[in-house]
Design an enzyme around this catalytic site. Structure first.
Site, mmCIF file in Angstrom:
data_model
loop_
_atom_site.group_PDB
_atom_site.id
_atom_site.type_symbol
_atom_site.label_atom_id
_atom_site.label_comp_id
_atom_site.label_asym_id
_atom_site.label_seq_id
_atom_site.Cartn_x
_atom_site.Cartn_y
_atom_site.Cartn_z
ATOM 1 N N ASP A 122 0.817 -1.224 0.000
ATOM 2 C CA ASP A 122 0.000 0.000 0.000
ATOM 3 C C ASP A 122 0.846 1.267 0.000
ATOM 4 O OD1 ASP A 122 0.956 0.165 2.601
ATOM 5 O OD2 ASP A 122 -0.975 -0.240 3.555
ATOM 6 N N ARG A 180 22.305 3.040 -2.342
ATOM 7 C CA ARG A 180 22.619 1.845 -1.572
ATOM 8 C C ARG A 180 23.520 0.903 -2.359
ATOM 9 N NH1 ARG A 180 17.528 1.588 1.498
ATOM 10 N NH2 ARG A 180 16.330 3.442 0.951
ATOM 11 N N ASP A 249 20.281 -3.806 0.252
ATOM 12 C CA ASP A 249 19.498 -2.612 -0.069
ATOM 13 C C ASP A 249 19.320 -1.718 1.145
ATOM 14 O OD1 ASP A 249 17.821 -5.070 0.440
ATOM 15 O OD2 ASP A 249 16.294 -3.536 0.762
#
Length: 491
Positions: A122, A180, A249
């Site tokens: 979401d 990253r 990450d």
């Protein structure tokens, strides 16, 4: 001058680096907290940010002039398994500002709605994880550890669906950048050498300008990242911090602590400590963090091979030579830090063994990590009184032999006891974000809409090395030494 003077260098990179996406507006944004000092350091007006237009911008309901909102693309190893496409699934980079010290910083909204990288999520954030990241990242900054910062927390006025309905929130996060190890992996797995080169050049210019002019700039870049990560993880260990999810990450190229998901701090010392509910095999345990950092850096080195040399064998040799510098850099930072925690300034043979022996005895006797080192400060000031330290050990006599050797070693320093204790108190915090206190703060906010515990805990943690006797309860360990405590990922 615009309300937020953006200068967006990442948005000027090729389009395949990101997906343009504006934040999704929320129902009824309201400001929970604004970091006034950080705002001013960024050259922003706190009064404007706290006003209606500012809150709308911080919530994602209004895109400020000059912003270039985007979701960054990246890949990553998650618990050792490679995922070729991750990306910002619930965060949007509004843009960059250059702060009053001339440093370029990202302003990112976390929990600002779905993006093309959301993978059916979401894109929202619950209030609890937003408050945790705000508080812990600011505590880390006060402890002197490189970290992303929290500019603001905003309630959305609408729920998010997790195991139950929870109040939603948006975190405005500030970072040197959000690039990253996984960002490099994203281009490497696609064989996009030009993308890798463009990314590396951007990182060199932004984070390692001294390396850009080196004879081998990409090797110098890798050396810089290795050094910063070695120092960073050593600093984590020295305050008992457990990141909880050291995926590639979640490792910043800039050398900052980033992504405070299932993070926590040690109570009783045990290097095997795991707090994250999803780390079922202890991959990211407290004591495993140095090894995992090197593993992640090795993955970074693999992505840079095409830039290190045209010949693969030569490139691998270059990478291995750089990576071999990680262990000595980490050991120097870690053992040097332990020595300072023990009041030692002159490097002598046997100091590392002395510190290691203390940690072993602490683990065997369930001694609280933070309280033990803080009590040693008092013991250094009162040469005839070890009571405050001994009482932290299940078997107080387990401390005695070590304590005698430590005091003999302090004599060799030749410093005044008060000066030694004062120096120790500057590196041994009295206050950390105690896990039980963080949970109580979150419960008060989520269940009762009571933010007073959040504000008070934040105030205490802003001065972690000060005694603050009126807040002594915040230094106390939980009952049972925190055994069984678990944290959960905010997604």
């Amino acid at each position: 001058m615009t309300a937020i003077p953006f200068d967006n260098s990442y948005a000027r990179l090729p389009e395949r680096f990101f997906a343009l996406r504006t934040p999704t507006p929320v129902a009824a944004p309201s400001l929970i907290r604004l970091n006034h000092d950080l705002a001013r350091s960024l050259g922003l007006d706190p009064d404007w940010l706290a006003g209606a237009e500012g809150v709308a911008a911080l919530a994602g309901n209004r895109v400020p002039d000059g912003a270039a909102p985007l979701a960054a693309a990246y890949a990553g190893h998650q618990f050792g398994q490679f995922v070729p496409q991750l990306g910002d699934g619930r965060a949007i980079l509004l843009g960059e500002v250059v702060d009053r010290a001339g440093r370029r910083c990202d302003i990112q909204l976390k929990g600002s709605g779905p993006t093309p990288f959301s993978r059916r999520g979401d894109g929202r954030a619950a209030l609890g994880p937003v408050l945790r990241e705000y508080l812990v990242s600011e505590a880390m900054a006060a402890l002197g550890i490189p970290t992303t910062r929290a500019l603001a927390a905003v309630a959305t006025g609408e729920p998010v669906v997790r195991e139950t309905l929870l109040p939603g929130a948006v975190l405005a996060r500030v970072a040197a950048s959000h690039i990253r190890v996984g960002t490099f992996q994203y281009f490497a797995v696609r064989g996009d050498v030009e993308g890798l080169r463009a990314l590396a050049d951007h990182v060199l210019a932004r984070h390692y300008p001294e390396a850009a002019d080196a004879s081998r700039p990409y090797r110098a870049l890798l050396e810089g990242v290795v050094a910063r990560q070695a120092d960073l993880v050593a600093r984590w260990l020295l305050v008992g911090f457990v990141h909880g999810v050291m995926n590639t990450d979640n490792m910043s190229i800039a050398g900052e602590t980033i992504d405070y998901g299932p993070c926590a701090f040690l109570d009783a010392y045990d290097p095997r400590t795991v707090y994250s509910s999803i780390d079922q095999h202890g991959r990211y345990a407290y004591g495993e963090q140095p090894r995992i950092a090197l593993w992640n850096l090795t993955r970074l080195a693999e992505t840079l091979l095409p830039l290190l040399a045209a010949d693969e064998t030569e490139a691998v040799a270059e990478a291995e030579a750089v990576l071999s510098g990680y262990a000595p850099r980490f050991e120097a930072a870690y053992h040097g830090g332990l020595a300072r925690k023990l009041g030692l300034t002159e490097v002598r043979e046997g100091d590392a063994a002395l510190a290691s022996d203390l940690l072993k005895r602490m683990a065997e006797n369930q001694a609280d990590f933070t309280l033990t080192f803080r009590a040693l400060c008092d013991a250094a000031e009162r040469p005839d009184d070890d009571t405050s330290v001994r009482d932290l050990f299940v078997d107080p006599t387990a401390y005695d032999g070590w304590g005698s050797r430590w005091r003999d070693r302090l004599v060799l320093e030749g410093r005044d006891a008060a000066a030694t204790a004062a120096a120790m108190r500057r590196v041994n915090p009295a206050f950390i974000p105690r896990n039980h206190r963080v949970e109580a703060m979150i419960e008060a906010a989520v269940e009762r809409n009571d933010f007073a515990p959040f504000e008070e805990l934040l105030a205490v943690l802003s001065c972690p090395y000060d005694a603050q006797p009126s807040y002594a309860r915040y230094a106390e360990a939980p009952e049972g030494g925190g055994v069984g405590y678990r944290t959960f990922c905010g997604t």
